[in-house]
Design a protein around this motif. Structure first.
Motif, mmCIF file in Angstrom:
data_model
loop_
_atom_site.group_PDB
_atom_site.id
_atom_site.type_symbol
_atom_site.label_atom_id
_atom_site.label_comp_id
_atom_site.label_asym_id
_atom_site.label_seq_id
_atom_site.Cartn_x
_atom_site.Cartn_y
_atom_site.Cartn_z
ATOM 1 N N UNK A 1 0.828 -1.209 0.000
ATOM 2 C CA UNK A 1 0.000 0.000 0.000
ATOM 3 C C UNK A 1 0.860 1.256 0.000
ATOM 4 N N UNK A 2 1.992 1.217 0.714
ATOM 5 C CA UNK A 2 2.891 2.374 0.742
ATOM 6 C C UNK A 2 3.551 2.582 -0.618
ATOM 7 N N UNK A 3 3.971 1.488 -1.250
ATOM 8 C CA UNK A 3 4.570 1.584 -2.581
ATOM 9 C C UNK A 3 3.561 2.144 -3.574
ATOM 10 N N UNK A 4 2.334 1.653 -3.507
ATOM 11 C CA UNK A 4 1.284 2.124 -4.414
ATOM 12 C C UNK A 4 1.032 3.612 -4.230
ATOM 13 N N UNK A 5 1.038 4.079 -2.969
ATOM 14 C CA UNK A 5 0.803 5.504 -2.709
ATOM 15 C C UNK A 5 1.924 6.364 -3.279
ATOM 16 N N UNK A 6 3.176 5.942 -3.062
ATOM 17 C CA UNK A 6 4.315 6.699 -3.566
ATOM 18 C C UNK A 6 4.328 6.724 -5.094
ATOM 19 N N UNK A 7 4.050 5.579 -5.703
ATOM 20 C CA UNK A 7 4.030 5.518 -7.165
ATOM 21 C C UNK A 7 2.914 6.392 -7.729
ATOM 22 N N UNK A 8 1.780 6.420 -7.056
ATOM 23 C CA UNK A 8 0.672 7.258 -7.503
ATOM 24 C C UNK A 8 1.051 8.732 -7.471
ATOM 25 N N UNK A 9 1.736 9.150 -6.419
ATOM 26 C CA UNK A 9 2.180 10.548 -6.328
ATOM 27 C C UNK A 9 3.096 10.902 -7.493
ATOM 28 N N UNK A 10 4.005 9.995 -7.827
ATOM 29 C CA UNK A 10 4.931 10.250 -8.931
ATOM 30 C C UNK A 10 4.218 10.261 -10.277
ATOM 31 N N UNK A 11 3.266 9.352 -10.460
ATOM 32 C CA UNK A 11 2.522 9.339 -11.721
ATOM 33 C C UNK A 11 1.751 10.654 -11.920
ATOM 34 N N UNK A 12 1.165 11.138 -10.861
ATOM 35 C CA UNK A 12 0.441 12.407 -10.961
ATOM 36 C C UNK A 12 1.399 13.566 -11.229
ATOM 37 N N UNK A 13 2.573 13.509 -10.638
ATOM 38 C CA UNK A 13 3.578 14.551 -10.862
ATOM 39 C C UNK A 13 3.998 14.587 -12.326
ATOM 40 N N UNK A 14 4.245 13.422 -12.916
ATOM 41 C CA UNK A 14 4.676 13.403 -14.325
ATOM 42 C C UNK A 14 3.523 13.760 -15.264
ATOM 43 N N UNK A 15 2.300 13.438 -14.867
ATOM 44 C CA UNK A 15 1.157 13.901 -15.647
ATOM 45 C C UNK A 15 1.072 15.418 -15.645
ATOM 46 N N UNK A 16 1.380 16.021 -14.506
ATOM 47 C CA UNK A 16 1.402 17.484 -14.400
ATOM 48 C C UNK A 16 2.492 18.074 -15.298
ATOM 49 N N UNK A 17 3.682 17.453 -15.284
ATOM 50 C CA UNK A 17 4.775 17.957 -16.126
ATOM 51 C C UNK A 17 4.402 17.910 -17.599
ATOM 52 N N UNK A 18 3.733 16.843 -18.020
ATOM 53 C CA UNK A 18 3.280 16.745 -19.409
ATOM 54 C C UNK A 18 2.273 17.846 -19.732
ATOM 55 N N UNK A 19 1.302 18.037 -18.847
ATOM 56 C CA UNK A 19 0.274 19.046 -19.086
ATOM 57 C C UNK A 19 0.864 20.443 -19.178
ATOM 58 N N UNK A 20 1.916 20.687 -18.414
ATOM 59 C CA UNK A 20 2.530 22.012 -18.394
ATOM 60 C C UNK A 20 3.603 22.181 -19.464
ATOM 61 N N UNK A 21 3.852 21.132 -20.239
ATOM 62 C CA UNK A 21 4.877 21.212 -21.282
ATOM 63 C C UNK A 21 6.293 21.196 -20.751
ATOM 64 N N UNK A 22 6.470 20.714 -19.529
ATOM 65 C CA UNK A 22 7.808 20.661 -18.934
ATOM 66 C C UNK A 22 8.539 19.365 -19.267
ATOM 67 N N UNK A 23 7.803 18.395 -19.802
ATOM 68 C CA UNK A 23 8.393 17.147 -20.325
ATOM 69 C C UNK A 23 7.599 16.740 -21.543
ATOM 70 N N UNK A 24 8.288 16.045 -22.455
ATOM 71 C CA UNK A 24 7.615 15.548 -23.655
ATOM 72 C C UNK A 24 7.274 14.077 -23.542
ATOM 73 N N UNK A 25 7.755 13.412 -22.470
ATOM 74 C CA UNK A 25 7.497 11.982 -22.278
ATOM 75 C C UNK A 25 7.075 11.748 -20.835
ATOM 76 N N UNK A 26 6.496 10.593 -20.606
ATOM 77 C CA UNK A 26 6.068 10.211 -19.262
ATOM 78 C C UNK A 26 6.792 8.924 -18.878
ATOM 79 N N UNK A 27 7.800 9.022 -17.985
ATOM 80 C CA UNK A 27 8.576 7.829 -17.615
ATOM 81 C C UNK A 27 7.923 6.997 -16.522
ATOM 82 N N UNK A 28 6.742 7.410 -16.057
ATOM 83 C CA UNK A 28 6.174 6.768 -14.871
ATOM 84 C C UNK A 28 5.712 5.338 -15.118
ATOM 85 N N UNK A 29 5.650 4.907 -16.381
ATOM 86 C CA UNK A 29 5.273 3.515 -16.649
ATOM 87 C C UNK A 29 6.284 2.541 -16.052
ATOM 88 N N UNK A 30 7.483 3.029 -15.770
ATOM 89 C CA UNK A 30 8.524 2.167 -15.200
ATOM 90 C C UNK A 30 8.361 1.970 -13.696
#
Length: 291
Positions: free
Chosen positions: A61-90
């Motif tokens: 559950x702790x791993x899932x929570x941390x991974x979720x936070x990171x996935x949302x962070x990279x989604x934000x970076x994509x939306x803001x044009x700060x990254x062109x890719x989303x590495x969170x699939x890893x």
């Protein structure tokens, strides 16, 4: 802390209305990941994949929570044009199950209240406050943060409701039982001055202090303190209402759940009543009775 993370946290507060505790939890998770692999905004898929090993000692559950936070962070970076890719699939995707809530039995609840009521007979401020806190936790199903941060203005003069601000800044009306209203009246007559219903040193009673006074009360009542917490009393409120026949949608509203799937976890405790209902109401059961 890197600026992209600060911008992400600001977005959570401004656009999603995330509570301070939620934002603090995201901050801890993102800071921990950045300590492990460096600049998150520029991290590669391989860097994120390495977090699986860093988190290997944590509960799923702790791993899932941390991974979720990171996935949302990279989604934000994509939306803001700060990254062109989303590495969170890893990131790792552990299989988790929602834990069943810890349940407090009716006998323990009665014992806890009996102890609190005996102590409140002294009219000591701390004892009357504790009884009021207990009544609102079990009688109205408030979250700990909702309870300790109640402003005095949330208590109406006439209507038997509290105006509660829950997760995401959402407001709801919560009924106050006759017992809780009596306890509130006693507390209002002796409470110190302050903006909050439960003031403390210029602010309000802390969640940590609430946790402590409840466990101390449990110990005095000869109940295992490990069984008692503000959230356990909220679970008891929901469980015992459901046992009494409350509608799940009504319970969802009272608890302030955005998704009824969160409320449905309480249905497991009422299995005996459901079995009896099937045995009594199912057409085949009725036919067997006639035979």
């Amino acid at each position: 802390m890197a600026q992209p993370i600060e911008d992400f946290l600001a977005m959570l507060a401004a656009e999603r209305g995330a509570a301070a505790n939620t934002i603090a939890a995201y901050r801890r998770d993102l800071e921990g990941a950045e300590d492990a692999i460096g600049n998150l905004a520029a991290a590669s898929r391989d860097s994120l994949a390495s977090l699986g090993a860093a988190w290997s000692g944590l509960a799923p559950a702790s791993v899932a929570r941390k991974a979720s936070a990171l996935r949302q962070f990279y989604g934000f970076l994509l939306d803001e044009g700060l990254r062109q890719d989303d590495p969170s699939a890893a990131l790792p995707r552990p299989v988790t199950r929602r834990p069943l809530p810890r349940i407090l039995g009716h006998d323990d609840v009665e014992t806890l209240f009996a102890q609190a009521e005996r102590e409140a007979e002294s009219e000591r401020s701390e004892a009357v406050r504790l009884l009021t806190l207990l009544e609102l936790l079990y009688g109205s199903g408030l979250r700990a943060t909702e309870l300790v941060s109640l402003p005095l203005s949330a208590v109406p003069r006439d209507a038997p409701f509290l105006t509660v601000t829950g997760k995401g800044g959402q407001q709801r009306m919560v009924p106050v039982s006759g017992r809780a209203k009596q306890a509130l009246s006693r507390w209002l007559a002796i409470r110190p001055e302050g903006h909050f219903l439960f003031p403390s040193r210029g602010g309000h009673l802390s969640r940590v202090r609430l946790f402590q006074v409840l466990r101390d009360l449990a110990a005095r009542a000869k109940i295992d303190p490990q069984k008692i917490s503000p959230h356990v009393l909220r679970h008891a409120f929901a469980t015992h209402l459901l046992e009494g026949g409350a509608d799940l949608r009504v319970l969802q509203t009272l608890l302030g759940h955005a998704d009824i799937a969160t409320t449905q976890i309480y249905t497991h405790v009422d299995s005996a009543r459901l079995v009896a209902l099937v045995n009594e109401r199912h057409p085949l059961a009725q036919r067997a009775g006639r035979d």
